[in-house]
Design a protein around this motif. Structure first.
Motif, short mmCIF file in Angstrom:
data_model
loop_
_atom_site.label_atom_id
_atom_site.label_comp_id
_atom_site.label_asym_id
_atom_site.label_seq_id
_atom_site.Cartn_x
_atom_site.Cartn_y
_atom_site.Cartn_z
N ARG A 17 78.00 44.46 -41.05
CA ARG A 17 77.84 43.02 -41.22
C ARG A 17 76.44 42.61 -40.74
N SER A 18 76.09 41.37 -41.03
CA SER A 18 74.76 40.87 -40.64
C SER A 18 74.62 40.83 -39.12
N ASN A 19 73.38 41.02 -38.68
CA ASN A 19 73.05 40.86 -37.25
C ASN A 19 73.68 41.88 -36.31
N VAL A 20 73.95 43.08 -36.79
CA VAL A 20 74.50 44.10 -35.88
C VAL A 20 73.43 45.09 -35.45
N GLY A 21 72.21 44.93 -35.99
CA GLY A 21 71.12 45.81 -35.58
C GLY A 21 70.81 46.93 -36.55
N LYS A 22 71.22 46.78 -37.83
CA LYS A 22 70.94 47.83 -38.82
C LYS A 22 69.44 48.02 -39.01
N SER A 23 68.71 46.90 -39.07
CA SER A 23 67.27 47.01 -39.33
C SER A 23 66.54 47.68 -38.16
N THR A 24 66.98 47.38 -36.93
CA THR A 24 66.39 48.05 -35.76
C THR A 24 66.64 49.55 -35.85
N LEU A 25 67.85 49.89 -36.25
CA LEU A 25 68.22 51.29 -36.38
C LEU A 25 67.39 51.97 -37.46
N MET A 26 67.21 51.29 -38.57
CA MET A 26 66.41 51.82 -39.67
C MET A 26 64.97 52.08 -39.19
N ARG A 27 64.47 51.15 -38.39
CA ARG A 27 63.11 51.31 -37.86
C ARG A 27 63.03 52.53 -36.94
N GLU A 28 64.06 52.72 -36.12
CA GLU A 28 64.08 53.89 -35.23
C GLU A 28 64.14 55.19 -36.03
N LEU A 29 64.90 55.18 -37.11
CA LEU A 29 65.09 56.40 -37.90
C LEU A 29 63.86 56.76 -38.71
N THR A 30 63.13 55.76 -39.17
CA THR A 30 62.02 56.03 -40.10
C THR A 30 60.65 55.84 -39.47
N GLY A 31 60.60 55.09 -38.35
CA GLY A 31 59.30 54.76 -37.77
C GLY A 31 58.60 53.65 -38.53
N HIS A 32 59.31 53.02 -39.46
CA HIS A 32 58.69 51.94 -40.25
C HIS A 32 59.48 50.65 -40.09
N SER A 33 58.74 49.54 -40.09
CA SER A 33 59.41 48.23 -40.06
C SER A 33 59.70 47.79 -41.47
#
Length: 205
Positions: A17-33
Protein backbone atom coordinates in the motif's frame (compact mmCIF):
# COMPACT_ATOMS: atom_id res chain seq x y z
CA UNK A 1 0.30 2.97 -18.28
CA UNK A 2 1.94 -0.37 -17.48
CA UNK A 3 3.42 -0.83 -20.94
CA UNK A 4 7.00 0.24 -20.30
CA UNK A 5 8.31 -3.03 -18.82
CA UNK A 6 11.80 -3.89 -20.12
CA UNK A 7 11.91 -7.21 -21.92
CA UNK A 8 13.62 -9.26 -19.21
CA UNK A 9 13.03 -12.87 -18.23
CA UNK A 10 13.71 -12.59 -14.49
CA UNK A 11 11.91 -10.09 -12.27
CA UNK A 12 11.55 -9.23 -8.60
CA UNK A 13 8.61 -6.96 -7.74
CA UNK A 14 7.88 -4.73 -4.76
CA UNK A 15 4.20 -4.39 -3.91
CA UNK A 16 2.36 -2.74 -1.04
CA UNK A 17 0.00 0.00 0.00
CA UNK A 18 1.01 3.65 -0.25
CA UNK A 19 3.45 5.14 2.25
CA UNK A 20 4.95 1.90 3.56
CA UNK A 21 8.47 2.74 2.35
CA UNK A 22 8.64 0.90 -0.99
CA UNK A 23 10.48 3.77 -2.66
CA UNK A 24 13.06 3.95 0.15
CA UNK A 25 13.57 0.23 -0.24
CA UNK A 26 13.93 0.56 -4.01
CA UNK A 27 16.57 3.24 -3.45
CA UNK A 28 18.47 0.96 -1.06
CA UNK A 29 18.34 -1.93 -3.54
CA UNK A 30 19.42 0.01 -6.61
CA UNK A 31 21.37 2.97 -5.26
CA UNK A 32 19.12 5.23 -7.34
CA UNK A 33 16.40 7.66 -6.35
CA UNK A 34 13.07 7.47 -8.11
CA UNK A 35 10.66 10.33 -8.37
CA UNK A 36 8.12 9.57 -5.67
CA UNK A 37 6.59 13.02 -5.61
CA UNK A 38 6.23 13.20 -1.85
CA UNK A 39 2.51 12.54 -1.61
CA UNK A 40 0.63 9.25 -1.57
CA UNK A 41 -0.38 7.74 -4.85
CA UNK A 42 2.19 9.64 -6.87
CA UNK A 43 3.87 6.49 -8.17
CA UNK A 44 1.07 5.66 -10.60
CA UNK A 45 2.99 3.44 -12.98
CA UNK A 46 5.73 0.92 -12.23
CA UNK A 47 9.33 2.02 -11.70
CA UNK A 48 11.59 -0.48 -13.45
CA UNK A 49 15.30 -0.79 -12.83
CA UNK A 50 16.97 -3.28 -15.09
CA UNK A 51 20.31 -4.93 -15.55
CA UNK A 52 20.58 -5.85 -19.23
CA UNK A 53 23.58 -8.15 -18.85
CA UNK A 54 21.79 -10.17 -16.18
CA UNK A 55 18.44 -10.32 -17.98
CA UNK A 56 16.93 -9.11 -14.70
CA UNK A 57 14.55 -6.30 -13.73
CA UNK A 58 13.51 -4.98 -10.32
CA UNK A 59 10.06 -3.37 -10.35
CA UNK A 60 8.40 -1.08 -7.82
CA UNK A 61 4.65 -1.30 -8.48
CA UNK A 62 2.39 1.64 -7.55
CA UNK A 63 1.03 1.81 -4.01
CA UNK A 64 -2.51 0.54 -3.53
CA UNK A 65 -5.19 1.10 -0.92
CA UNK A 66 -6.47 4.30 0.62
CA UNK A 67 -4.74 7.50 -0.49
CA UNK A 68 -5.89 10.89 0.67
CA UNK A 69 -6.96 13.09 -2.21
CA UNK A 70 -7.22 10.21 -4.67
CA UNK A 71 -10.64 9.23 -6.03
CA UNK A 72 -11.87 5.76 -5.14
CA UNK A 73 -12.37 4.69 -8.74
CA UNK A 74 -8.79 5.72 -9.47
CA UNK A 75 -7.56 3.68 -6.49
CA UNK A 76 -9.52 0.68 -7.77
CA UNK A 77 -8.02 1.17 -11.23
CA UNK A 78 -4.49 1.13 -9.80
CA UNK A 79 -5.27 -2.09 -7.94
CA UNK A 80 -6.73 -3.67 -11.09
CA UNK A 81 -3.64 -2.65 -13.08
CA UNK A 82 -1.34 -4.18 -10.44
CA UNK A 83 -3.31 -7.44 -10.43
CA UNK A 84 -3.24 -7.62 -14.24
CA UNK A 85 0.47 -6.91 -14.33
CA UNK A 86 1.21 -9.66 -11.81
CA UNK A 87 -1.01 -12.14 -13.64
CA UNK A 88 0.61 -11.33 -16.97
CA UNK A 89 4.20 -11.67 -15.73
CA UNK A 90 3.68 -14.35 -13.04
CA UNK A 91 6.00 -16.74 -14.89
CA UNK A 92 8.79 -14.15 -14.90
CA UNK A 93 8.48 -12.98 -11.31
CA UNK A 94 10.89 -14.99 -9.16
CA UNK A 95 9.92 -13.27 -5.91
CA UNK A 96 7.39 -10.65 -4.84
CA UNK A 97 8.28 -8.49 -1.85
CA UNK A 98 5.07 -7.33 -0.16
CA UNK A 99 6.09 -4.30 1.90
CA UNK A 100 4.01 -3.47 4.98
CA UNK A 101 4.37 -0.91 7.78
CA UNK A 102 5.30 -2.86 10.91
CA UNK A 103 3.87 -0.21 13.17
CA UNK A 104 0.37 -0.06 11.71
CA UNK A 105 -0.23 -3.14 9.55
CA UNK A 106 -2.04 -5.27 12.15
CA UNK A 107 -4.35 -2.37 13.10
CA UNK A 108 -5.06 -1.62 9.44
CA UNK A 109 -5.85 -5.28 8.74
CA UNK A 110 -8.15 -5.49 11.76
CA UNK A 111 -9.92 -2.27 10.86
CA UNK A 112 -10.76 -3.60 7.39
CA UNK A 113 -11.79 -7.08 8.38
CA UNK A 114 -15.50 -7.55 8.02
CA UNK A 115 -17.89 -10.07 6.53
CA UNK A 116 -17.48 -8.62 3.04
CA UNK A 117 -14.01 -7.17 3.04
CA UNK A 118 -10.59 -8.75 2.97
CA UNK A 119 -7.86 -6.25 3.89
CA UNK A 120 -5.68 -5.28 0.91
CA UNK A 121 -2.44 -6.65 2.39
CA UNK A 122 -3.94 -10.05 3.20
CA UNK A 123 -5.73 -10.17 -0.14
CA UNK A 124 -2.53 -9.34 -2.02
CA UNK A 125 -0.56 -11.97 -0.09
CA UNK A 126 -3.09 -14.69 -0.94
CA UNK A 127 -3.38 -13.51 -4.53
CA UNK A 128 0.40 -13.85 -4.97
CA UNK A 129 0.21 -17.34 -3.47
CA UNK A 130 -2.66 -18.26 -5.80
CA UNK A 131 -0.75 -17.28 -8.93
CA UNK A 132 2.34 -19.13 -7.72
CA UNK A 133 4.69 -16.23 -6.95
CA UNK A 134 6.96 -16.86 -3.93
CA UNK A 135 6.34 -13.98 -1.53
CA UNK A 136 8.41 -12.27 1.15
CA UNK A 137 6.48 -9.96 3.48
CA UNK A 138 8.98 -7.20 4.30
CA UNK A 139 7.77 -5.70 7.59
CA UNK A 140 9.25 -2.22 7.39
CA UNK A 141 9.80 0.50 10.04
CA UNK A 142 10.52 -2.12 12.71
CA UNK A 143 12.85 0.35 14.43
CA UNK A 144 9.64 2.06 15.63
CA UNK A 145 8.06 -1.11 17.05
CA UNK A 146 8.52 -2.02 20.73
CA UNK A 147 6.68 -5.33 21.11
CA UNK A 148 8.42 -6.76 18.08
CA UNK A 149 7.82 -10.53 18.40
CA UNK A 150 4.25 -10.06 19.54
CA UNK A 151 3.53 -7.76 16.60
CA UNK A 152 5.11 -10.17 14.10
CA UNK A 153 3.20 -13.13 15.57
CA UNK A 154 -0.05 -11.15 15.14
CA UNK A 155 0.82 -10.39 11.52
CA UNK A 156 1.69 -14.04 10.81
CA UNK A 157 -1.68 -15.06 12.20
CA UNK A 158 -3.54 -12.51 10.03
CA UNK A 159 -1.79 -13.94 6.96
CA UNK A 160 -2.89 -17.45 7.89
CA UNK A 161 0.56 -18.54 9.08
CA UNK A 162 0.69 -20.15 12.51
CA UNK A 163 2.79 -18.23 15.06
CA UNK A 164 5.51 -18.05 16.17
CA UNK A 165 6.57 -15.94 13.19
CA UNK A 166 10.17 -17.16 13.51
CA UNK A 167 9.26 -20.41 11.78
CA UNK A 168 8.36 -18.37 8.67
CA UNK A 169 11.61 -16.48 8.14
CA UNK A 170 11.58 -17.22 4.43
CA UNK A 171 8.23 -15.34 4.36
CA UNK A 172 8.23 -12.72 7.13
CA UNK A 173 11.22 -10.38 7.16
CA UNK A 174 11.37 -7.56 9.74
CA UNK A 175 13.37 -4.66 8.27
CA UNK A 176 14.04 -0.94 8.55
CA UNK A 177 14.68 0.48 5.06
CA UNK A 178 15.61 3.96 6.32
CA UNK A 179 18.20 2.51 8.67
CA UNK A 180 19.49 0.09 6.04
CA UNK A 181 18.60 -2.91 8.20
CA UNK A 182 17.58 -5.20 5.37
CA UNK A 183 19.40 -8.47 6.02
CA UNK A 184 16.31 -10.56 6.97
CA UNK A 185 14.68 -9.58 3.66
CA UNK A 186 17.84 -10.33 1.67
CA UNK A 187 18.08 -13.78 3.27
CA UNK A 188 14.43 -14.56 2.55
CA UNK A 189 14.71 -13.40 -1.08
CA UNK A 190 17.89 -15.45 -1.56
CA UNK A 191 16.10 -18.56 -0.25
CA UNK A 192 13.49 -18.22 -3.00
CA UNK A 193 16.05 -17.37 -5.69
CA UNK A 194 18.08 -20.44 -4.71
CA UNK A 195 15.01 -22.67 -4.99
CA UNK A 196 14.63 -21.42 -8.56
CA UNK A 197 18.33 -21.96 -9.30
CA UNK A 198 19.07 -18.25 -9.63
CA UNK A 199 21.99 -17.90 -7.21
CA UNK A 200 23.54 -15.68 -9.90
CA UNK A 201 21.18 -12.92 -8.73
CA UNK A 202 22.35 -13.03 -5.08
CA UNK A 203 24.67 -10.09 -5.74
CA UNK A 204 21.65 -7.80 -5.93
CA UNK A 205 20.35 -8.87 -2.53
Amino acid sequence: MFENRPNRDAEVVLVGRSNVGKSTLMRELTGHSFDTGGKPGVTRSPNHYDWTAEDFVLTDLPGFGFMSGVEEDHREQIKTDIVRYLEEYADNVLVAVLVVDGKSVVDIIDRHTGPDSIPYDVEMYHFLQDIGIPTVVAVNKMDKVDDRDERLDELAERLGLYPPWKQWQETIAPISAKREQLEPMYEAVRTHLHEQERDDLFKFF
